[in-house]
Design an enzyme around this catalytic site. Structure first.
Site, PDB file in Angstrom:
ATOM      1  N   LYS A 196       0.648  -1.317  -0.056  1.00 33.66           N
ATOM      2  CA  LYS A 196       0.073  -0.210   0.169  1.00 33.66           C
ATOM      3  C   LYS A 196       0.887   1.225  -0.254  1.00 33.66           C
ATOM      4  O   LYS A 196       2.172   1.124   0.024  1.00 33.66           O
ATOM      5  CB  LYS A 196      -1.200   0.103   1.046  1.00 33.66           C
ATOM      6  CG  LYS A 196      -1.833  -1.215   1.133  1.00 33.66           C
ATOM      7  CD  LYS A 196      -3.039  -1.058   0.200  1.00 33.66           C
ATOM      8  CE  LYS A 196      -3.668  -2.618  -0.374  1.00 33.66           C
ATOM      9  NZ  LYS A 196      -4.450  -3.245   0.319  1.00 33.66           N
TER      10      LYS A 196
HETATM   11  C1  LIG Z   1      -5.339  -4.406   0.680  1.00 36.90           C
HETATM   12  C2  LIG Z   1      -7.034  -4.135   0.862  1.00 36.90           C
HETATM   13  C3  LIG Z   1      -7.570  -4.440   2.050  1.00 36.90           C
HETATM   14  C4  LIG Z   1      -7.003  -5.087   3.059  1.00 36.90           C
HETATM   15  O1  LIG Z   1      -5.957  -4.415   3.568  1.00 36.90           O
HETATM   16  P1  LIG Z   1      -5.105  -5.399   4.729  1.00 36.90           P
HETATM   17  O2  LIG Z   1      -4.393  -4.435   5.632  1.00 36.90           O
HETATM   18  O3  LIG Z   1      -4.345  -6.330   4.059  1.00 36.90           O
HETATM   19  O4  LIG Z   1      -6.199  -6.235   5.661  1.00 36.90           O
HETATM   20  C5  LIG Z   1      -8.896  -4.097   2.000  1.00 36.90           C
HETATM   21  N1  LIG Z   1      -9.540  -3.596   0.992  1.00 36.90           N
HETATM   22  C6  LIG Z   1      -8.908  -3.264  -0.189  1.00 36.90           C
HETATM   23  C7  LIG Z   1      -9.710  -2.643  -1.441  1.00 36.90           C
HETATM   24  C8  LIG Z   1      -7.560  -3.452  -0.365  1.00 36.90           C
HETATM   25  O5  LIG Z   1      -6.913  -3.394  -1.620  1.00 36.90           O
END
Ligand SMILES: *Cc1c(COP(=O)(O)O)cnc(C)c1O
Length: 398
Positions: A196
């Site tokens: 992210k």
């Molecule tokens: C990555 C992601 C998540 C989950 O995030 P985590 O921190 O890995 O639990 C949820 N929604 C979207 C759209 C994502 O891309």
């Protein structure tokens, strides 16, 4: 012919500096590894950054979405509206509470379609989980108007959207809510997963304007205990605690918050590099009719967690699968975001969703490729990817 680069360019690489490393070492040497002063600092700085009243750190965005739904009182049999074009955890958390994920179609900007939301509302609908796809805000005004008219809660999945804005306010800001109905329960949840825009390896942050929800979320994130371990065992508190509800074990450790503190300080630089690289891609692709570049709006700042192109494969002699394989042959990592939730076997077998249910999401899914875009790339990496994509399209025209 383009010369194949020597090293593989991964789809995503985090940008972790010396500052993060030293802060982690400092945390380890301090003897306090789990939730403590570093988490408190990260929460404080995060809520100041997005301008929210409350920030609660958790060990993933998924955890944050889960306890947000629990905190607003989602019960078995309730319905929660989710866009089908998302990472599956947005829908899984609804299932975890025994509620029913009501999937809806998206618009050509890949975000949830407010008209489809309204069509899907029933007497059992409890909440909407809009996803700010790729780092560009959803139509928040339309979504909150619907929430107010039908008495629904809103949990924003902002996994891609740290620093993104809507009408000049950051996603998560109290300002994006203060003029609306204060009876709407609302949280905004960010992800710090390794891919992210900022990362702690694994981690997440819930922000809200709502004092009561914030208190409940804090309890739910750590066993339902009325005081966290730091306050119990440091000289700020004592040994006594009370369990007021059956909470989860979703707290963020200080070792990870240490990384987050420094990642957050770099976010504006990260965003401007992503945006500059996105403009390079745009320029390369703008005069190629088979490539559609991401939709942008002037009233929102797109932070380009993802740079997703749409290809007209009906005008090309190459399939999407083959195109991604070709990119790999050129040492480029690419991906697809996302396989629509309604196409996964669990959702088909459990809720009866099937191919054909959400035509726009399916059309998008069949045409998209996510190209590498991150601050660790150099400008020449970006131009290389752009050249290869352009070349592959040109030599595969029907
Ligand atoms: C990555 C992601 C998540 C989950 O995030 P985590 O921190 O890995 O639990 C949820 N929604 C979207 C759209 C994502 O891309």
């Amino acid at each position: 012919m383009i010369k194949v680069r020597d090293s593989f360019l991964p789809f995503s690489v985090p940008d972790i500096g010396e500052e993060e490393i030293l802060e982690v070492i400092d945390t380890i040497k301090s003897g306090w590894l789990t939730t403590g002063p570093k988490v408190a600092q990260f929460e404080q700085e995060f809520k100041e950054y997005v301008k929210a009243s409350h920030a609660i750190a958790v060990n993933s965005c998924t955890a944050g979405l889960h306890i947000s739904l629990a905190a607003i009182g989602v019960k078995p049999g309730d319905e929660v509206i989710v866009p089908t074009l998302t990472f599956v955890s947005t829908a899984n958390v609804v299932v975890h509470l025994g509620a029913i994920p009501i999937l809806v179609d998206v618009k050509d900007d890949f975000n949830i379609n407010p008209f489809e939301i309204e069509k899907s509302i029933t007497s059992r609908t409890k909440a909407i989980i809009p996803v700010h796809y790729g780092g560009q805000s959803c139509d928040l005004d339309a979504i909150y108007d619907i929430a107010r008219n039908y008495g629904l809660s809103v949990i924003e999945d902002a996994a891609h959207a740290v620093g993104a804005t809507y009408r000049n306010y950051k996603i998560g800001s109290d300002e994006l809510f203060s003029y609306r109905d204060q009876n709407i329960k609302r949280t905004v949840v960010f992800s710090f997963y390794a891919t992210k825009n900022i990362t702690t390896g694994e981690g997440g942050m819930i922000v809200t304007n709502d004092d009561n929800l914030a208190e409940k979320l804090r309890l739910l994130s750590l066993h339902g205990m009325s005081k966290d371990a730091w306050k119990r065992y440091s000289n700020l508190g004592n040994w006594y605690y009370e369990v007021t509800l059956a909470g989860y074990k979703y707290n963020l450790p200080d070792i990870l918050a240490a990384i987050g503190i420094h990642q957050l300080r770099k976010i504006e630089r990260f965003i401007s590099i992503r945006q500059a690289y996105a403009r390079i891609y745009d320029e390369f692709f703008s005069n190629i009719p088979e490539i559609e570049i991401p939709v942008r709006y002037t009233d929102r700042n797109h932070v380009f967690h993802l740079y997703v192109i749409r290809l007209s494969f009906d005008r090309l002699k190459i399939s999407r699968e083959k195109f991604i394989e070709e990119l790999k042959r050129y040492n480029i990592g690419a991906s697809v975001h996302f396989i629509p939730v309604h196409l996964h076997p669990f959702y088909q077998n459990t809720y009866g969703y099937k191919l054909g249910d959400f035509p726009n999401a399916e059309k998008i899914y069949n045409s998209i490729i996510s190209l590498p875009l991150y601050p660790k790339m150099s400008e020449s990496d970006v131009k290389y990817v752009a050249e290869v994509v352009k070349n592959l399209v040109e030599k595969n025209r029907k």
